[in-house]
Scaffold this active site. Structure first.
Site, PDB file in Angstrom:
ATOM      1  N   LYS A  14      13.320  25.850 -35.358  1.00 26.97           N
ATOM      2  CA  LYS A  14      14.571  26.205 -35.436  1.00 26.97           C
ATOM      3  C   LYS A  14      15.106  27.510 -34.958  1.00 26.97           C
ATOM      4  CE  LYS A  14      15.022  25.107 -39.727  1.00 26.97           C
ATOM      5  NZ  LYS A  14      13.809  24.832 -40.307  1.00 26.97           N
ATOM      6  N   ARG A  89      20.458  23.503 -47.004  1.00 24.18           N
ATOM      7  CA  ARG A  89      19.218  22.916 -47.462  1.00 24.18           C
ATOM      8  C   ARG A  89      19.337  22.252 -48.658  1.00 24.18           C
ATOM      9  NH1 ARG A  89      15.841  27.594 -44.800  1.00 24.18           N
ATOM     10  NH2 ARG A  89      13.755  26.980 -44.745  1.00 24.18           N
ATOM     11  N   ARG A 128       1.658  30.904 -36.948  1.00 20.80           N
ATOM     12  CA  ARG A 128       2.686  31.942 -37.298  1.00 20.80           C
ATOM     13  C   ARG A 128       2.277  33.051 -38.089  1.00 20.80           C
ATOM     14  NH1 ARG A 128       8.545  29.892 -38.456  1.00 20.80           N
ATOM     15  NH2 ARG A 128       7.744  30.004 -40.653  1.00 20.80           N
ATOM     16  N   ARG A 134       3.854  36.534 -42.116  1.00 22.77           N
ATOM     17  CA  ARG A 134       4.855  35.954 -43.033  1.00 22.77           C
ATOM     18  C   ARG A 134       4.256  35.640 -44.420  1.00 22.77           C
ATOM     19  NH1 ARG A 134       9.820  32.372 -40.904  1.00 22.77           N
ATOM     20  NH2 ARG A 134       9.371  31.623 -43.188  1.00 22.77           N
ATOM     21  N   ARG A 145       6.607  24.356 -49.141  1.00 16.82           N
ATOM     22  CA  ARG A 145       7.777  24.288 -48.476  1.00 16.82           C
ATOM     23  C   ARG A 145       8.206  22.975 -47.839  1.00 16.82           C
ATOM     24  NH1 ARG A 145       6.678  28.999 -44.713  1.00 16.82           N
ATOM     25  NH2 ARG A 145       8.741  28.428 -43.754  1.00 16.82           N
TER      26      ARG A 145
HETATM   27  P1  AMP Z   1      13.143  30.180 -43.124  1.00 17.68           P
HETATM   28  O1  AMP Z   1      12.840  31.345 -42.286  1.00 17.68           O
HETATM   29  O2  AMP Z   1      14.548  29.368 -42.706  1.00 17.68           O
HETATM   30  O3  AMP Z   1      12.362  29.158 -43.282  1.00 17.68           O
HETATM   31  O4  AMP Z   1      13.708  30.719 -44.799  1.00 17.68           O
HETATM   32  C1  AMP Z   1      12.529  31.351 -45.286  1.00 17.68           C
HETATM   33  C2  AMP Z   1      12.671  31.260 -46.885  1.00 17.68           C
HETATM   34  O5  AMP Z   1      14.149  31.822 -47.190  1.00 17.68           O
HETATM   35  C3  AMP Z   1      13.025  29.695 -47.443  1.00 17.68           C
HETATM   36  O6  AMP Z   1      11.452  29.235 -47.641  1.00 17.68           O
HETATM   37  C4  AMP Z   1      13.767  29.935 -48.655  1.00 17.68           C
HETATM   38  O7  AMP Z   1      12.781  30.362 -49.770  1.00 17.68           O
HETATM   39  C5  AMP Z   1      14.700  31.119 -48.206  1.00 17.68           C
HETATM   40  N1  AMP Z   1      15.919  30.333 -47.608  1.00 17.68           N
HETATM   41  C6  AMP Z   1      16.494  30.373 -46.342  1.00 17.68           C
HETATM   42  N2  AMP Z   1      17.533  29.776 -46.189  1.00 17.68           N
HETATM   43  C7  AMP Z   1      17.735  29.111 -47.479  1.00 17.68           C
HETATM   44  C8  AMP Z   1      18.731  28.205 -47.867  1.00 17.68           C
HETATM   45  N3  AMP Z   1      19.610  27.981 -47.208  1.00 17.68           N
HETATM   46  N4  AMP Z   1      18.624  27.794 -49.189  1.00 17.68           N
HETATM   47  C9  AMP Z   1      17.782  28.313 -49.888  1.00 17.68           C
HETATM   48  N5  AMP Z   1      16.791  29.146 -49.646  1.00 17.68           N
HETATM   49  C10 AMP Z   1      16.789  29.596 -48.231  1.00 17.68           C
END
Ligand code: AMP
Length: 190
Positions: A14, A89, A128, A134, A145
């Protein structure tokens, strides 16, 4: 406005694709994950609050998302719409997004999922972890996750299918091929 949600599990691509789509179609890119990572890096109050949650691979509470979304929506001007990456989410977030857009007489235009099988995802995320370091990309956290995705996020597919807004494209292949698949879906809608 063209308000586009790029949907899919963690590691489905994404982030990479959102940047390209935002640039090609002049959309404002809103990545909630990037916003949180920047807050953590800058050790802000919000960053300190969410750091532990993110490192465990859990979701940040919905109330905090409304706040950052509201700020993010107001920051942009001159774009023809938004691309949401990693948001919504949860069902609550999807409803909050509808409400926020409705206040601007707007709505979600289209939700496009990147289809990638689970083993491919785990391999991508482990790679990654090495490339970007990360903290939420270790194998245990990745599995958590994915679990969180299946239980809390994937029910949104039905939510958007009911509104005839949901589509999926193949998310395996080269970055350019996948980008081409996405553009074919976006073009007739924008
Ligand atoms: P991402 O880079 O989108 O995978 O986001 C990394 C982490 O940020 C996720 O595993 C969540 O802990 C938090 N996070 C990001 N977006 C959201 C969201 N819309 N709702 C809740 N937690 C989020």
């Amino acid at each position: 406005m063209f308000n586009f949600i790029l949907f899919g599990p963690p590691g489905s691509g994404k982030g990479t694709q959102s940047v390209k789509i935002a640039e090609k179609y002049n959309l404002a890119h809103i990545s909630t994950g990037d916003i949180f990572r920047s807050e953590i890096k800058n050790k802000t109050e919000l960053g300190l609050k969410v750091q532990g949650i993110i490192e465990k691979g859990e979701l940040v509470p919905d109330e905090l998302l409304i706040e950052i979304l509201d700020n993010a929506l107001q920051k942009f001007s001159g774009n023809v719409g938004f691309i949401f990456d990693g948001f919504p989410r949860t069902a609550q977030q999807a409803e909050d997004l509808d409400r926020m857009l409705a206040r601007k007489n707007d709505c979600v235009s289209m939700v496009l999922a990147l289809d990638v099988n689970e083993e491919e995802i785990i391999q991508r995320l482990l790679k990654r972890a090495i490339a970007e370091g990360r903290k939420d990309d270790t194998e245990d956290i990745i599995r958590n996750r994915m679990n969180v995705y299946h239980t809390q996020t994937s029910p949104l597919i039905a939510f958007y299918q009911k509104q005839n807004k949901f589509k999926a494209v193949n998310g395996v292949g080269s970055i350019e091929d996948i980008f081409g698949n996405i553009c074919l879906e976006v073009e007739p809608m924008i």
